[in-house]
Design a protein around this motif. Sequence first.
Motif, mmCIF file in Angstrom:
data_model
loop_
_atom_site.group_PDB
_atom_site.id
_atom_site.type_symbol
_atom_site.label_atom_id
_atom_site.label_comp_id
_atom_site.label_asym_id
_atom_site.label_seq_id
_atom_site.Cartn_x
_atom_site.Cartn_y
_atom_site.Cartn_z
ATOM 1 N N GLY A 93 7.212 17.096 0.065
ATOM 2 C CA GLY A 93 8.599 17.505 -0.083
ATOM 3 C C GLY A 93 9.547 16.436 0.417
ATOM 4 N N GLN A 94 10.503 16.819 1.259
ATOM 5 C CA GLN A 94 11.479 15.882 1.795
ATOM 6 C C GLN A 94 11.168 15.474 3.236
ATOM 7 N N ARG A 95 9.938 15.690 3.652
ATOM 8 C CA ARG A 95 9.541 15.359 5.012
ATOM 9 C C ARG A 95 9.188 13.880 5.130
ATOM 10 N N GLN A 96 9.665 13.240 6.168
ATOM 11 C CA GLN A 96 9.253 11.871 6.466
ATOM 12 C C GLN A 96 7.837 11.882 7.024
ATOM 13 N N CYS A 97 7.020 10.902 6.626
ATOM 14 C CA CYS A 97 5.774 10.698 7.349
ATOM 15 C C CYS A 97 6.108 10.196 8.753
ATOM 16 N N VAL A 98 5.173 10.311 9.681
ATOM 17 C CA VAL A 98 5.497 9.981 11.066
ATOM 18 C C VAL A 98 5.792 8.489 11.230
ATOM 19 N N GLU A 99 5.184 7.634 10.391
ATOM 20 C CA GLU A 99 5.487 6.197 10.479
ATOM 21 C C GLU A 99 6.946 5.930 10.107
ATOM 22 N N ALA A 100 7.475 6.664 9.113
ATOM 23 C CA ALA A 100 8.897 6.539 8.774
ATOM 24 C C ALA A 100 9.771 7.078 9.898
ATOM 25 N N GLN A 101 9.308 8.126 10.562
ATOM 26 C CA GLN A 101 10.049 8.652 11.706
ATOM 27 C C GLN A 101 10.114 7.620 12.833
ATOM 28 N N ILE A 102 9.016 6.911 13.054
ATOM 29 C CA ILE A 102 9.002 5.849 14.072
ATOM 30 C C ILE A 102 9.983 4.740 13.695
ATOM 31 N N MET A 103 9.953 4.327 12.431
ATOM 32 C CA MET A 103 10.898 3.305 11.962
ATOM 33 C C MET A 103 12.334 3.773 12.131
ATOM 34 N N ASP A 104 12.609 5.012 11.758
ATOM 35 C CA ASP A 104 13.965 5.562 11.820
ATOM 36 C C ASP A 104 14.465 5.608 13.262
ATOM 37 N N LEU A 105 13.651 6.109 14.166
ATOM 38 C CA LEU A 105 14.043 6.164 15.573
ATOM 39 C C LEU A 105 14.223 4.762 16.142
ATOM 40 N N SER A 106 13.307 3.858 15.819
ATOM 41 C CA SER A 106 13.392 2.489 16.340
ATOM 42 C C SER A 106 14.686 1.813 15.895
ATOM 43 N N THR A 135 0.831 -1.200 0.000
ATOM 44 C CA THR A 135 0.000 0.000 0.000
ATOM 45 C C THR A 135 0.871 1.257 0.000
ATOM 46 N N ARG A 136 0.233 2.352 -0.400
ATOM 47 C CA ARG A 136 0.920 3.637 -0.447
ATOM 48 C C ARG A 136 1.460 4.033 0.940
ATOM 49 N N ALA A 137 0.652 3.882 1.974
ATOM 50 C CA ALA A 137 1.082 4.280 3.315
ATOM 51 C C ALA A 137 2.274 3.455 3.790
ATOM 52 N N THR A 138 2.288 2.162 3.493
ATOM 53 C CA THR A 138 3.395 1.318 3.924
ATOM 54 C C THR A 138 4.669 1.656 3.178
ATOM 55 N N LEU A 139 4.581 1.855 1.870
ATOM 56 C CA LEU A 139 5.765 2.228 1.097
ATOM 57 C C LEU A 139 6.327 3.566 1.564
ATOM 58 N N ASP A 140 5.446 4.504 1.859
ATOM 59 C CA ASP A 140 5.892 5.800 2.343
ATOM 60 C C ASP A 140 6.593 5.639 3.695
ATOM 61 N N ALA A 141 6.077 4.765 4.542
ATOM 62 C CA ALA A 141 6.695 4.522 5.846
ATOM 63 C C ALA A 141 8.078 3.902 5.702
ATOM 64 N N CYS A 142 8.329 3.207 4.601
ATOM 65 C CA CYS A 142 9.633 2.590 4.354
ATOM 66 C C CYS A 142 10.652 3.583 3.807
ATOM 67 N N THR A 143 10.213 4.797 3.502
ATOM 68 C CA THR A 143 11.065 5.781 2.842
ATOM 69 C C THR A 143 11.784 6.626 3.884
ATOM 70 N N LYS A 144 12.964 6.197 4.252
ATOM 71 C CA LYS A 144 13.738 6.853 5.306
ATOM 72 C C LYS A 144 14.338 8.169 4.830
ATOM 73 N N TYR A 145 14.750 8.209 3.570
ATOM 74 C CA TYR A 145 15.348 9.417 3.001
ATOM 75 C C TYR A 145 14.550 9.816 1.749
ATOM 76 N N PRO A 146 13.490 10.597 1.911
ATOM 77 C CA PRO A 146 12.585 10.872 0.786
ATOM 78 C C PRO A 146 13.107 11.942 -0.170
ATOM 79 N N TRP A 147 14.245 11.652 -0.784
ATOM 80 C CA TRP A 147 14.784 12.520 -1.821
ATOM 81 C C TRP A 147 15.683 11.701 -2.728
ATOM 82 N N ARG A 148 15.964 12.240 -3.896
ATOM 83 C CA ARG A 148 16.768 11.540 -4.890
ATOM 84 C C ARG A 148 18.254 11.843 -4.691
#
Length: 414
Positions: free
Chosen positions: A194-207, A153-166
Amino acid sequence: MEPYQVADQERIVAEPPKRVVAPERTPFERDRARVVHAASTRRLAAKTQVVGPQADDFVRNRLTHSLEVAQVARDLSRALNGPESPQPDIAETAALAHDLGHPPFGHNGENVLAEQAKGIGGFEGNAQTLRILTRLEAKTFDADGRSVGLNLTRATLDACTKYPWRFGECPGPKFGVYEDDLPVFAWLRAPGAGQRQCVEAQIMDLSDDVAYSVHDVEDGIVAGKISLASLDLDGVAETVADWYVPGFDRALAEATIADLRAAGCWIADGAAYDGSRRSQAMLKNLTSDVIGRFCGAVKAATYAAGSGPFVRYGADLVVPEQTRMEIALLKGVAAHYVMRTDERAVKMDRQRNLLGELVDHLAATAPDDLDRQFADDWRAAADDAARLRVVIDQVASLTDITALAWHERLCQGL
């Protein structure tokens, strides 16, 4: 209003609901199951975390690390949004997937492939994770016969995006998408994010930070390389300053240790690890307490900054400065005593040479020596750059053990 909208649950290729099990799983539960069952997930068991996975039965590999990150992410997400929220499934899946793109030999291998691929847009483990999830892992094909990977899903893929830029859009080597994966990246990102992480990616990154800062130290203690009761604070502080927090010094290291010691999150002087069950229990309870301290501080600070729900782009995770310094200190301890040793430097040199020779050989002989799926990709590639990207995909898919075996089989005469 539901915190997750219809668009968040959409997949690249639409799928009808499945009623294989009762009760019916949510889209995000299905995402988690797909990552758990992926071949790329199984390969993590034979990829380096800090010490090579064949070195000891106890030390962590990329798979055990990912499982621990997933547990931290799920618990933190539940603490923020409650047990009925679907977010714990999203955050856990992102955590399970976060290291799928790492090549053999950890960050050392990542640096080799980045150098080999510098003319075609670089290599980065997180960009490779997106490529695996949306292209390389076999599960679903679109109407034109192209693989869309696990079709998450879109939300899950976005959560996997730790560095949302090229590549090249931000300073430093980290980025999250290759040029030829930009269409799916544009699809999964929220408009205006933009280059902002969604909060689910922030949780993954911190974890991820929490898990490896604590567990790498635990592994170092068990291996006899680290004693928290007798640290070289000058060396540790220098490593933290070089690798993680510029300006970190001995005084800050001492203050940070004092905070951890006051909270009961430090091994007392004279309580050296000796391998006994009591000692093992002491160490395990210590790691549990430290993780609880970090997550509790983040939960409290995030609650203090807003009322929630803490999902998607409606909130940001708040990490207190003290927590950030404590995490950095532990990362520095592991780096100083395990990753910066002369013994490890020699081994890393051998690994770099091995992977470089393997890439050069496969680039020269492809498609003959590639696995079937990568040979097919190579034949379908439009130009030399695309063909080299396929070779990089092949090498990145190998485990530490198979990389050694491939090199011995293919490059003995080099």
